[in-house]
Design a protein around this motif. Structure first.
Motif, PDB file in Angstrom:
ATOM      1  N   TRP A 108       0.841  -1.213   0.000  1.00 32.01           N
ATOM      2  CA  TRP A 108       0.000   0.000   0.000  1.00 32.01           C
ATOM      3  C   TRP A 108       0.867   1.251   0.000  1.00 32.01           C
ATOM      4  O   TRP A 108       0.526   2.260  -0.636  1.00 32.01           O
ATOM      5  N   LEU A 109       1.982   1.189   0.698  1.00 32.04           N
ATOM      6  CA  LEU A 109       2.918   2.315   0.694  1.00 32.04           C
ATOM      7  C   LEU A 109       3.394   2.599  -0.744  1.00 32.04           C
ATOM      8  O   LEU A 109       3.438   3.759  -1.174  1.00 32.04           O
ATOM      9  N   ASP A 110       3.729   1.557  -1.472  1.00 31.29           N
ATOM     10  CA  ASP A 110       4.171   1.742  -2.864  1.00 31.29           C
ATOM     11  C   ASP A 110       3.072   2.386  -3.703  1.00 31.29           C
ATOM     12  O   ASP A 110       3.334   3.287  -4.505  1.00 31.29           O
ATOM     13  N   ARG A 111       1.834   1.935  -3.504  1.00 27.93           N
ATOM     14  CA  ARG A 111       0.717   2.500  -4.282  1.00 27.93           C
ATOM     15  C   ARG A 111       0.486   3.960  -3.896  1.00 27.93           C
ATOM     16  O   ARG A 111       0.197   4.803  -4.744  1.00 27.93           O
ATOM     17  N   TYR A 112       0.594   4.228  -2.603  1.00 27.13           N
ATOM     18  CA  TYR A 112       0.407   5.610  -2.115  1.00 27.13           C
ATOM     19  C   TYR A 112       1.517   6.506  -2.678  1.00 27.13           C
ATOM     20  O   TYR A 112       1.258   7.600  -3.180  1.00 27.13           O
ATOM     21  N   THR A 122      -7.563   6.321  -5.899  1.00 33.12           N
ATOM     22  CA  THR A 122      -6.914   7.626  -5.712  1.00 33.12           C
ATOM     23  C   THR A 122      -5.792   7.519  -4.683  1.00 33.12           C
ATOM     24  O   THR A 122      -5.741   6.568  -3.893  1.00 33.12           O
ATOM     25  N   GLN A 123      -4.965   8.566  -4.654  1.00 34.50           N
ATOM     26  CA  GLN A 123      -3.882   8.578  -3.669  1.00 34.50           C
ATOM     27  C   GLN A 123      -4.448   8.549  -2.246  1.00 34.50           C
ATOM     28  O   GLN A 123      -3.896   7.909  -1.359  1.00 34.50           O
ATOM     29  N   THR A 124      -5.582   9.240  -2.061  1.00 32.09           N
ATOM     30  CA  THR A 124      -6.199   9.251  -0.726  1.00 32.09           C
ATOM     31  C   THR A 124      -6.665   7.853  -0.327  1.00 32.09           C
ATOM     32  O   THR A 124      -6.531   7.441   0.827  1.00 32.09           O
ATOM     33  N   ASP A 125      -7.200   7.093  -1.297  1.00 30.19           N
ATOM     34  CA  ASP A 125      -7.587   5.700  -0.990  1.00 30.19           C
ATOM     35  C   ASP A 125      -6.369   4.916  -0.518  1.00 30.19           C
ATOM     36  O   ASP A 125      -6.429   4.171   0.460  1.00 30.19           O
ATOM     37  N   TYR A 126      -5.265   5.094  -1.236  1.00 25.12           N
ATOM     38  CA  TYR A 126      -4.056   4.351  -0.866  1.00 25.12           C
ATOM     39  C   TYR A 126      -3.539   4.802   0.499  1.00 25.12           C
ATOM     40  O   TYR A 126      -3.057   3.993   1.285  1.00 25.12           O
ATOM     41  N   TYR A 127      -3.658   6.094   0.753  1.00 21.56           N
ATOM     42  CA  TYR A 127      -3.252   6.617   2.073  1.00 21.56           C
ATOM     43  C   TYR A 127      -4.052   5.901   3.165  1.00 21.56           C
ATOM     44  O   TYR A 127      -3.514   5.456   4.177  1.00 21.56           O
ATOM     45  N   PHE A 162      10.371   2.346   6.614  1.00 24.20           N
ATOM     46  CA  PHE A 162       9.169   2.359   5.775  1.00 24.20           C
ATOM     47  C   PHE A 162       8.220   3.486   6.210  1.00 24.20           C
ATOM     48  O   PHE A 162       7.587   4.135   5.378  1.00 24.20           O
ATOM     49  N   VAL A 163       8.145   3.707   7.516  1.00 23.58           N
ATOM     50  CA  VAL A 163       7.306   4.807   8.012  1.00 23.58           C
ATOM     51  C   VAL A 163       7.925   6.145   7.594  1.00 23.58           C
ATOM     52  O   VAL A 163       7.213   7.096   7.263  1.00 23.58           O
ATOM     53  N   ARG A 164       9.238   6.198   7.583  1.00 22.59           N
ATOM     54  CA  ARG A 164       9.937   7.407   7.101  1.00 22.59           C
ATOM     55  C   ARG A 164       9.499   7.704   5.658  1.00 22.59           C
ATOM     56  O   ARG A 164       9.202   8.850   5.314  1.00 22.59           O
ATOM     57  N   GLN A 165       9.433   6.652   4.846  1.00 19.52           N
ATOM     58  CA  GLN A 165       9.029   6.835   3.452  1.00 19.52           C
ATOM     59  C   GLN A 165       7.569   7.303   3.367  1.00 19.52           C
ATOM     60  O   GLN A 165       7.243   8.213   2.603  1.00 19.52           O
ATOM     61  N   PHE A 166       6.724   6.693   4.180  1.00 15.74           N
ATOM     62  CA  PHE A 166       5.307   7.062   4.209  1.00 15.74           C
ATOM     63  C   PHE A 166       5.156   8.548   4.545  1.00 15.74           C
ATOM     64  O   PHE A 166       4.405   9.281   3.895  1.00 15.74           O
ATOM     65  N   ALA A 167       5.897   8.990   5.568  1.00 16.19           N
ATOM     66  CA  ALA A 167       5.762  10.373   6.042  1.00 16.19           C
ATOM     67  C   ALA A 167       6.232  11.381   4.994  1.00 16.19           C
ATOM     68  O   ALA A 167       5.822  12.547   5.028  1.00 16.19           O
ATOM     69  N   ALA A 168       7.077  10.941   4.076  1.00 17.93           N
ATOM     70  CA  ALA A 168       7.675  11.874   3.113  1.00 17.93           C
ATOM     71  C   ALA A 168       6.898  11.958   1.795  1.00 17.93           C
ATOM     72  O   ALA A 168       7.253  12.737   0.915  1.00 17.93           O
ATOM     73  N   VAL A 169       5.811  11.184   1.671  1.00 13.93           N
ATOM     74  CA  VAL A 169       5.120  11.149   0.365  1.00 13.93           C
ATOM     75  C   VAL A 169       4.465  12.485   0.026  1.00 13.93           C
ATOM     76  O   VAL A 169       4.620  13.013  -1.070  1.00 13.93           O
TER      77      VAL A 169
END
Ligand SMILES: N[C@@H](CCC(=O)N[C@@H](CS)C(=O)NCC(=O)O)C(=O)O
Length: 218
Positions: A108-112, A122-127, A162-169
């Motif tokens: 899901w992180l990759d999709r987001y 949408t990006q929000t769905d992936y979020y 991975f959370v670092r990556q999520f926070a930076a999207v």
């Protein structure tokens, strides 16, 4: 003395995880920073699947999974009991969290992160899909300051890249709005000396250059 060789890519969350494990175990290795576009033949000869990290041991055995690299290093030297040998219940909880990170959250992180490549939602769905894991982390962190205990353990270091990556999207979203405890946890880990050391920038490896070592500047 010959040392194991780590093929790595600075920003890759799996490679960050491996470097953290090696640093935490104070296990010195030769660092070979690569680019994913032009992978060195020496790395592909060791591991044909072509992902980083790859650790080539002195006896030429190859460890090509990031979590296995962490566990291999910490099995040799784990003064802080990051593997939770003294508390098997915590060890089981950690294993379950890491598996959820790798199997459920990461896709899901990759999709987001690359939502333009996945136009089905949408990006929000992936979020929102990715957020289910963050909700779980938030719950863990409401009980203890780190995921399973009062100090960071394997799970914290295996999951934080991975959370670092999520926070930076998305710069418009502050992690602290939806996940305040996760935001504090992320900041604490990312500002730690070990994390800063793991993110040290190295030049791209070239066989003709002098080797670079992970613990060179300890
Ligand atoms: N399961 C592997 C996954 C490693 C992985 O997928 N790494 C990515 C970079 S973040 C990679 O090397 N991808 C190959 C490529 O993009 O060519 C591990 O835990 O080490």
């Amino acid at each position: 003395m010959a040392l194991a060789v780590l093929y790595t890519f600075r920003r890759c969350p799996y490679a960050i995880r491996a470097r953290l494990g090696l640093l935490l175990a104070q296990c010195n290795v030769e660092i070979r920073e690569i680019t994913l576009k032009t992978k060195p033949l020496e790395m592909l000869a060791a591991s044909s699947k072509g992902t980083v990290p790859v650790l080539v041991l002195v006896n030429r055995d190859v460890i090509a999974q990031s979590l296995d690299i962490m566990r291999w290093a910490l099995t040799q030297h784990d003064p802080l009991d990051l593997l939770c040998h003294k508390n098997p219940a915590d060890a089981d909880k950690m294993a379950a969290l890491i598996e959820q990170n790798d199997v459920q959250f990461k896709p899901w992180l990759d999709r987001y992160k690359y939502s333009d490549r996945y136009p089905e939602q949408t990006q929000t769905d992936y979020y929102q899909q990715a957020s289910r894991f963050l909700i779980q982390l938030e719950q863990c962190l409401s009980e203890t300051p780190f995921l399973v205990s009062h100090t960071p353990r394997l799970a914290d270091y295996a999951i934080v890249p991975f959370v670092r990556q999520f926070a930076a999207v998305e710069t418009k979203r502050a992690l602290s709005d939806d996940f305040p405890a996760v935001a504090v946890w992320l900041e604490r880990l990312m500002s730690s000396e070990i994390f800063i050391r793991a993110m040290h920038k190295h030049v791209i490896w070239n066989a003709s250059h002098a080797p670079i070592y992970l613990l060179e500047d300890l």
